[in-house]
Design a protein around this motif. Structure first.
Motif, PDB file in Angstrom:
ATOM      1  N   GLY A   1      10.460  -8.414   3.464  1.00 22.98           N
ATOM      2  CA  GLY A   1       9.530  -7.318   3.571  1.00 22.98           C
ATOM      3  C   GLY A   1       8.309  -7.571   2.722  1.00 22.98           C
ATOM      4  O   GLY A   1       8.333  -8.385   1.794  1.00 22.98           O
ATOM      5  N   ILE A   2       7.239  -6.880   3.035  1.00 21.36           N
ATOM      6  CA  ILE A   2       5.998  -6.989   2.269  1.00 21.36           C
ATOM      7  C   ILE A   2       5.302  -5.629   2.251  1.00 21.36           C
ATOM      8  O   ILE A   2       5.380  -4.878   3.227  1.00 21.36           O
ATOM      9  N   ALA A   3       4.687  -5.309   1.118  1.00 14.66           N
ATOM     10  CA  ALA A   3       4.004  -4.016   0.975  1.00 14.66           C
ATOM     11  C   ALA A   3       2.815  -4.173   0.041  1.00 14.66           C
ATOM     12  O   ALA A   3       2.838  -5.003  -0.873  1.00 14.66           O
ATOM     13  N   VAL A   4       1.804  -3.360   0.264  1.00 16.48           N
ATOM     14  CA  VAL A   4       0.669  -3.291  -0.659  1.00 16.48           C
ATOM     15  C   VAL A   4       1.049  -2.312  -1.754  1.00 16.48           C
ATOM     16  O   VAL A   4       1.442  -1.178  -1.490  1.00 16.48           O
ATOM     17  N   GLY A   5       0.961  -2.759  -2.985  1.00 17.65           N
ATOM     18  CA  GLY A   5       1.301  -1.901  -4.114  1.00 17.65           C
ATOM     19  C   GLY A   5       0.132  -1.060  -4.567  1.00 17.65           C
ATOM     20  O   GLY A   5      -1.027  -1.345  -4.227  1.00 17.65           O
ATOM     21  N   PRO A   6       0.397  -0.030  -5.354  1.00 16.23           N
ATOM     22  CA  PRO A   6      -0.667   0.827  -5.864  1.00 16.23           C
ATOM     23  C   PRO A   6      -1.598   0.087  -6.824  1.00 16.23           C
ATOM     24  O   PRO A   6      -2.683   0.555  -7.126  1.00 16.23           O
ATOM     25  N   ASP A   7      -1.168  -1.104  -7.263  1.00 17.65           N
ATOM     26  CA  ASP A   7      -1.966  -1.918  -8.160  1.00 17.65           C
ATOM     27  C   ASP A   7      -2.903  -2.871  -7.411  1.00 17.65           C
ATOM     28  O   ASP A   7      -3.613  -3.668  -8.013  1.00 17.65           O
ATOM     29  N   GLY A   8      -2.892  -2.821  -6.060  1.00 14.87           N
ATOM     30  CA  GLY A   8      -3.753  -3.669  -5.250  1.00 14.87           C
ATOM     31  C   GLY A   8      -3.174  -5.034  -4.942  1.00 14.87           C
ATOM     32  O   GLY A   8      -3.797  -5.842  -4.261  1.00 14.87           O
ATOM     33  N   ASN A   9      -1.967  -5.318  -5.436  1.00 14.49           N
ATOM     34  CA  ASN A   9      -1.300  -6.587  -5.160  1.00 14.49           C
ATOM     35  C   ASN A   9      -0.400  -6.457  -3.948  1.00 14.49           C
ATOM     36  O   ASN A   9      -0.006  -5.351  -3.564  1.00 14.49           O
ATOM     37  N   LEU A  10      -0.055  -7.592  -3.346  1.00  9.13           N
ATOM     38  CA  LEU A  10       0.957  -7.617  -2.295  1.00  9.13           C
ATOM     39  C   LEU A  10       2.294  -7.898  -2.954  1.00  9.13           C
ATOM     40  O   LEU A  10       2.412  -8.808  -3.775  1.00  9.13           O
ATOM     41  N   TRP A  11       3.290  -7.114  -2.603  1.00 10.38           N
ATOM     42  CA  TRP A  11       4.645  -7.274  -3.132  1.00 10.38           C
ATOM     43  C   TRP A  11       5.553  -7.644  -1.974  1.00 10.38           C
ATOM     44  O   TRP A  11       5.419  -7.105  -0.877  1.00 10.38           O
ATOM     45  N   PHE A  12       6.490  -8.555  -2.214  1.00  7.08           N
ATOM     46  CA  PHE A  12       7.361  -8.999  -1.129  1.00  7.08           C
ATOM     47  C   PHE A  12       8.775  -9.244  -1.640  1.00  7.08           C
ATOM     48  O   PHE A  12       8.994  -9.512  -2.823  1.00  7.08           O
ATOM     49  N   SER A  13       9.722  -9.127  -0.739  1.00 10.23           N
ATOM     50  CA  SER A  13      11.115  -9.419  -1.081  1.00 10.23           C
ATOM     51  C   SER A  13      11.464 -10.807  -0.564  1.00 10.23           C
ATOM     52  O   SER A  13      11.013 -11.212   0.505  1.00 10.23           O
ATOM     53  N   GLU A  14      12.218 -11.542  -1.362  1.00 10.71           N
ATOM     54  CA  GLU A  14      12.689 -12.867  -0.977  1.00 10.71           C
ATOM     55  C   GLU A  14      14.186 -12.763  -0.734  1.00 10.71           C
ATOM     56  O   GLU A  14      14.989 -12.875  -1.653  1.00 10.71           O
ATOM     57  N   PRO A  42      17.554  -9.018  -1.573  1.00 10.95           N
ATOM     58  CA  PRO A  42      16.565  -7.963  -1.402  1.00 10.95           C
ATOM     59  C   PRO A  42      15.925  -8.078  -0.019  1.00 10.95           C
ATOM     60  O   PRO A  42      15.597  -9.174   0.422  1.00 10.95           O
ATOM     61  N   ASN A  43      15.783  -6.945   0.641  1.00 12.50           N
ATOM     62  CA  ASN A  43      15.376  -6.982   2.033  1.00 12.50           C
ATOM     63  C   ASN A  43      14.042  -6.277   2.259  1.00 12.50           C
ATOM     64  O   ASN A  43      13.029  -6.916   2.420  1.00 12.50           O
ATOM     65  N   PHE A  44      14.013  -4.978   2.265  1.00 12.06           N
ATOM     66  CA  PHE A  44      12.786  -4.218   2.535  1.00 12.06           C
ATOM     67  C   PHE A  44      12.168  -3.752   1.225  1.00 12.06           C
ATOM     68  O   PHE A  44      12.872  -3.521   0.248  1.00 12.06           O
ATOM     69  N   ILE A  45      10.849  -3.609   1.213  1.00 16.99           N
ATOM     70  CA  ILE A  45      10.147  -3.120   0.028  1.00 16.99           C
ATOM     71  C   ILE A  45       9.026  -2.183   0.478  1.00 16.99           C
ATOM     72  O   ILE A  45       8.364  -2.438   1.484  1.00 16.99           O
ATOM     73  N   VAL A  46       8.859  -1.081  -0.245  1.00 13.53           N
ATOM     74  CA  VAL A  46       7.814  -0.103   0.075  1.00 13.53           C
ATOM     75  C   VAL A  46       7.210   0.435  -1.217  1.00 13.53           C
ATOM     76  O   VAL A  46       7.865   0.454  -2.254  1.00 13.53           O
ATOM     77  N   ALA A  47       5.967   0.879  -1.134  1.00 13.55           N
ATOM     78  CA  ALA A  47       5.318   1.551  -2.255  1.00 13.55           C
ATOM     79  C   ALA A  47       5.688   3.023  -2.201  1.00 13.55           C
ATOM     80  O   ALA A  47       5.629   3.651  -1.145  1.00 13.55           O
ATOM     81  N   GLY A  48       6.096   3.571  -3.345  1.00 14.20           N
ATOM     82  CA  GLY A  48       6.481   4.979  -3.411  1.00 14.20           C
ATOM     83  C   GLY A  48       5.367   5.838  -3.973  1.00 14.20           C
ATOM     84  O   GLY A  48       4.373   5.337  -4.499  1.00 14.20           O
ATOM     85  N   PRO A  49       5.513   7.161  -3.888  1.00 10.82           N
ATOM     86  CA  PRO A  49       4.464   8.072  -4.314  1.00 10.82           C
ATOM     87  C   PRO A  49       4.216   8.089  -5.821  1.00 10.82           C
ATOM     88  O   PRO A  49       3.168   8.475  -6.269  1.00 10.82           O
ATOM     89  N   GLY A  50       5.177   7.636  -6.632  1.00 16.59           N
ATOM     90  CA  GLY A  50       5.014   7.669  -8.089  1.00 16.59           C
ATOM     91  C   GLY A  50       4.401   6.413  -8.664  1.00 16.59           C
ATOM     92  O   GLY A  50       4.389   6.221  -9.875  1.00 16.59           O
TER      93      GLY A  50
END
Length: 68
Positions: A1-14, A42-50
């Motif tokens: 999985g891959i997600a854009v984080g609130p810090d502007g980076n791309l985060w991914f699971s391997e 680790p499979n899916f990753i998402v940015a949360g509201p906090g």
């Protein structure tokens, strides 16, 4: 999985690497293993509201959190 984080980076699971990774806008890659269960896949990753990122440990039957 891959997600854009609130810090502007791309985060991914391997999945097979058992890590969570981060790619900065300049292309720097950092990988994290702390807090991930051995063999968890680790499979899916998402940015949360906090401001955190949440990921699933498929084989570990857990949910993990990373604070950027």
């Amino acid at each position: 999985g891959i997600a854009v984080g609130p810090d502007g980076n791309l985060w991914f699971s391997e999945y097979s690497g058992n890590r969570i990774g981060r790619i900065t806008p300049t292309g720097t890659v950092t990988e994290f293993t702390t807090g991930i269960s051995a063999g968890a896949n680790p499979n899916f990753i998402v940015a949360g509201p906090g401001g955190n990122l949440w990921f699933t440990e498929l084989t570990g039957n857990r949910i993990g959190r990373i604070a950027p």
